[in-house]
Motif scaffolding. Structure first.
Motif, PDB file in Angstrom:
ATOM      1  N   SER A  19     -27.570 107.910 -34.751  1.00  0.00           N
ATOM      2  CA  SER A  19     -28.858 108.586 -34.625  1.00  0.00           C
ATOM      3  C   SER A  19     -29.862 107.557 -34.147  1.00  0.00           C
ATOM      4  O   SER A  19     -29.639 106.365 -34.285  1.00  0.00           O
ATOM      5  CB  SER A  19     -29.295 109.185 -35.963  1.00  0.00           C
ATOM      6  N   SER A  20     -30.922 108.005 -33.592  1.00  0.00           N
ATOM      7  CA  SER A  20     -31.898 107.084 -33.033  1.00  0.00           C
ATOM      8  C   SER A  20     -33.058 106.856 -33.986  1.00  0.00           C
ATOM      9  O   SER A  20     -33.519 107.780 -34.656  1.00  0.00           O
ATOM     10  CB  SER A  20     -32.431 107.633 -31.702  1.00  0.00           C
ATOM     11  N   GLY A  21     -33.506 105.610 -34.033  1.00  0.00           N
ATOM     12  CA  GLY A  21     -34.682 105.292 -34.820  1.00  0.00           C
ATOM     13  C   GLY A  21     -35.936 105.581 -34.016  1.00  0.00           C
ATOM     14  O   GLY A  21     -35.889 106.025 -32.869  1.00  0.00           O
ATOM     15  N   THR A  22     -37.075 105.316 -34.607  1.00  0.00           N
ATOM     16  CA  THR A  22     -38.345 105.562 -33.937  1.00  0.00           C
ATOM     17  C   THR A  22     -39.203 104.309 -33.951  1.00  0.00           C
ATOM     18  O   THR A  22     -39.076 103.448 -34.832  1.00  0.00           O
ATOM     19  CB  THR A  22     -39.122 106.695 -34.632  1.00  0.00           C
ATOM     20  N   ALA A  23     -40.084 104.215 -32.971  1.00  0.00           N
ATOM     21  CA  ALA A  23     -41.024 103.108 -32.899  1.00  0.00           C
ATOM     22  C   ALA A  23     -42.005 103.192 -34.071  1.00  0.00           C
ATOM     23  O   ALA A  23     -42.247 104.270 -34.620  1.00  0.00           O
ATOM     24  CB  ALA A  23     -41.784 103.158 -31.580  1.00  0.00           C
ATOM     25  N   LEU A  24     -42.576 102.053 -34.440  1.00  0.00           N
ATOM     26  CA  LEU A  24     -43.538 102.019 -35.527  1.00  0.00           C
ATOM     27  C   LEU A  24     -44.757 101.211 -35.107  1.00  0.00           C
ATOM     28  O   LEU A  24     -44.666 100.006 -34.869  1.00  0.00           O
ATOM     29  CB  LEU A  24     -42.920 101.410 -36.786  1.00  0.00           C
ATOM     30  N   ASP A  25     -45.890 101.887 -34.975  1.00  0.00           N
ATOM     31  CA  ASP A  25     -47.173 101.245 -34.656  1.00  0.00           C
ATOM     32  C   ASP A  25     -47.132 100.366 -33.411  1.00  0.00           C
ATOM     33  O   ASP A  25     -47.643  99.246 -33.423  1.00  0.00           O
ATOM     34  CB  ASP A  25     -47.649 100.401 -35.842  1.00  0.00           C
ATOM     35  N   PRO A  26     -46.545 100.853 -32.296  1.00  0.00           N
ATOM     36  CA  PRO A  26     -46.605 100.036 -31.077  1.00  0.00           C
ATOM     37  C   PRO A  26     -48.020 100.029 -30.508  1.00  0.00           C
ATOM     38  O   PRO A  26     -48.711 101.054 -30.498  1.00  0.00           O
ATOM     39  CB  PRO A  26     -45.623 100.735 -30.139  1.00  0.00           C
ATOM     40  N   ASN A 148     -31.467  92.573 -31.089  1.00  0.00           N
ATOM     41  CA  ASN A 148     -31.316  93.429 -29.916  1.00  0.00           C
ATOM     42  C   ASN A 148     -30.713  94.777 -30.276  1.00  0.00           C
ATOM     43  O   ASN A 148     -31.114  95.810 -29.736  1.00  0.00           O
ATOM     44  CB  ASN A 148     -30.442  92.736 -28.869  1.00  0.00           C
ATOM     45  N   ALA A 149     -29.757  94.773 -31.197  1.00  0.00           N
ATOM     46  CA  ALA A 149     -29.128  96.034 -31.603  1.00  0.00           C
ATOM     47  C   ALA A 149     -30.159  96.957 -32.241  1.00  0.00           C
ATOM     48  O   ALA A 149     -30.193  98.166 -31.945  1.00  0.00           O
ATOM     49  CB  ALA A 149     -27.983  95.753 -32.571  1.00  0.00           C
ATOM     50  N   PHE A 150     -31.011  96.421 -33.100  1.00  0.00           N
ATOM     51  CA  PHE A 150     -32.048  97.245 -33.712  1.00  0.00           C
ATOM     52  C   PHE A 150     -33.026  97.737 -32.652  1.00  0.00           C
ATOM     53  O   PHE A 150     -33.410  98.917 -32.646  1.00  0.00           O
ATOM     54  CB  PHE A 150     -32.803  96.453 -34.776  1.00  0.00           C
ATOM     55  N   ALA A 151     -33.446  96.843 -31.761  1.00  0.00           N
ATOM     56  CA  ALA A 151     -34.420  97.217 -30.738  1.00  0.00           C
ATOM     57  C   ALA A 151     -33.893  98.360 -29.874  1.00  0.00           C
ATOM     58  O   ALA A 151     -34.630  99.292 -29.532  1.00  0.00           O
ATOM     59  CB  ALA A 151     -34.766  96.003 -29.878  1.00  0.00           C
ATOM     60  N   GLY A 155     -35.230 102.400 -29.161  1.00  0.00           N
ATOM     61  CA  GLY A 155     -35.637 102.622 -27.782  1.00  0.00           C
ATOM     62  C   GLY A 155     -36.464 101.507 -27.190  1.00  0.00           C
ATOM     63  O   GLY A 155     -37.182 101.711 -26.208  1.00  0.00           O
ATOM     64  N   GLY A 156     -36.362 100.318 -27.766  1.00  0.00           N
ATOM     65  CA  GLY A 156     -37.154  99.194 -27.295  1.00  0.00           C
ATOM     66  C   GLY A 156     -36.299  98.023 -26.871  1.00  0.00           C
ATOM     67  O   GLY A 156     -35.127  98.174 -26.510  1.00  0.00           O
ATOM     68  N   ARG A 157     -36.903  96.857 -26.947  1.00  0.00           N
ATOM     69  CA  ARG A 157     -36.254  95.614 -26.533  1.00  0.00           C
ATOM     70  C   ARG A 157     -37.013  94.461 -27.180  1.00  0.00           C
ATOM     71  O   ARG A 157     -38.059  94.664 -27.812  1.00  0.00           O
ATOM     72  CB  ARG A 157     -36.309  95.482 -25.008  1.00  0.00           C
ATOM     73  N   LEU A 158     -36.507  93.258 -27.029  1.00  0.00           N
ATOM     74  CA  LEU A 158     -37.248  92.092 -27.487  1.00  0.00           C
ATOM     75  C   LEU A 158     -38.280  91.706 -26.428  1.00  0.00           C
ATOM     76  O   LEU A 158     -38.043  91.862 -25.224  1.00  0.00           O
ATOM     77  CB  LEU A 158     -36.306  90.914 -27.738  1.00  0.00           C
ATOM     78  N   PRO A 159     -39.438  91.205 -26.839  1.00  0.00           N
ATOM     79  CA  PRO A 159     -40.443  90.798 -25.856  1.00  0.00           C
ATOM     80  C   PRO A 159     -40.033  89.521 -25.141  1.00  0.00           C
ATOM     81  O   PRO A 159     -39.258  88.717 -25.682  1.00  0.00           O
ATOM     82  CB  PRO A 159     -41.686  90.550 -26.723  1.00  0.00           C
TER      83      PRO A 159
END
Length: 305
Positions: A19-26, A148-151, A155-159
């Motif tokens: 399942s996919s997680g969600t962004a938090l306070d981007p 990276n796996a969490f990102a 739906g994100g990435r590392l900066p």
């Protein structure tokens, strides 16, 4: 870390999130012309300088580092197993006199770091430690690959390093720290969670924390980002490189390339001006992508339209 093989691409696909997680306070960060590094490096061997121009696209970055609670949700949803868990050990900071003396006698150049069995993100200081009361603290003992796996799950990435610095400064203004240029001290200028006292055997903890602090601690920088100085080192996307033509730099770069080292930013609760003056925005550190530690975490970036 030991030279344990990294999981294959096929195994990673098989372990893909269910399942996919969600962004938090981007927080959306305007791009454009910016810069990375400094022309006044404090630790030149780390490749802090010279300052160089970059052009950034708009991007988003989470206001805080990923917490233990969020990482626990990720693991529960996906069954992900971190590299420290697979290796069975990781690095933990211990500064009691007995540990320091024993490591020094054994010839350690960094006698405060110890290999401890049974360490993981769930047990960051050893098998007898837990996350109770630290649910809102940054997750630690995570490698670059774990981050990276969490990102990817959210739906994100590392900066990139340049994005991280741009966000930490709050734009293109040249400032030494996320709050400005005032140096923190042990008395009345406490802006972040770093070592206070005499490193490595006396931490007065005037900031209120011996180890990590909650991810949303102290005042945010002008853009709303928390703890981009101190608390935990933060993984970035970038490979480590020293930009110099010196012989020492070429040797350092060859080592970094051979070991696939990545850049970390921000310093940690162990940094002190007398030992690890790396809680400055331009400061940086390198580690192999399978390494982890009790002071290493990450935050998530996102591409934006």
């Amino acid at each position: 870390m030991a030279d344990t093989p990294a999981p294959s691409a096929e195994k990673l696909r098989q372990a893909a999130p269910i399942s996919s997680g969600t962004a938090l306070d981007p927080i959306r960060v305007p791009g454009g012309r910016s810069f990375v590094g400094t022309n006044s490096p404090e630790i030149p061997v780390d490749g802090e300088g010279p300052e160089r121009p970059v052009t950034l696209r708009d991007f988003a970055l989470e206001a805080t580092t990923v917490t233990n609670a969020r990482f626990a949700d990720f693991v529960a949803a996906t069954g992900y197993v971190t590299e420290a868990e697979r290796y069975g050990w990781s690095a933990v900071f211990h500064s009691d006199r007995e540990s320091l003396d024993a490591a020094t006698r054994a010839g350690s150049q960094l006698p405060w770091w110890h290999k401890v069995d049974g360490v993981s993100w769930r047990h960051p200081e050893g098998p007898d430690s837990s996350l109770e009361g630290r649910e809102d603290h940054p997750v630690v003992q995570v490698s670059w690959r774990d981050a990276n796996a969490f990102a990817q799950w959210v739906g994100g990435r590392l900066p990139t390093e340049a994005e991280w610095e741009h966000a930490a400064r709050g734009g293109t203004e040249r400032r030494r720290f996320p709050w400005g240029d005032e140096e923190p001290n042990d008395h009345d200028a406490i802006f972040c969670n770093i070592w206070q006292g005499r490193f490595p055997d006396l931490n007065t903890a005037r900031d209120g924390f011996v180890r990590t602090a909650p991810a949303r601690s102290f005042e945010s920088n002008p853009l709303g980002f928390y703890s981009m100085s101190g608390n935990v080192w933060e993984w970035t996307h970038d490979a480590f490189r020293v930009r110099s033509v010196s012989r020492a730099a070429k040797q350092r770069n060859a080592y970094a390339l051979q070991h696939s080292e990545k850049v970390l930013k921000g310093g940690s609760f162990l940094c002190h001006v007398s030992y690890c003056y790396r809680y400055r925005i331009a400061a940086r550190m390198a580690m192999t992508p399978d390494s982890a530690g009790s002071n290493t975490g990450f935050r998530v970036a996102y591409d934006v339209q």
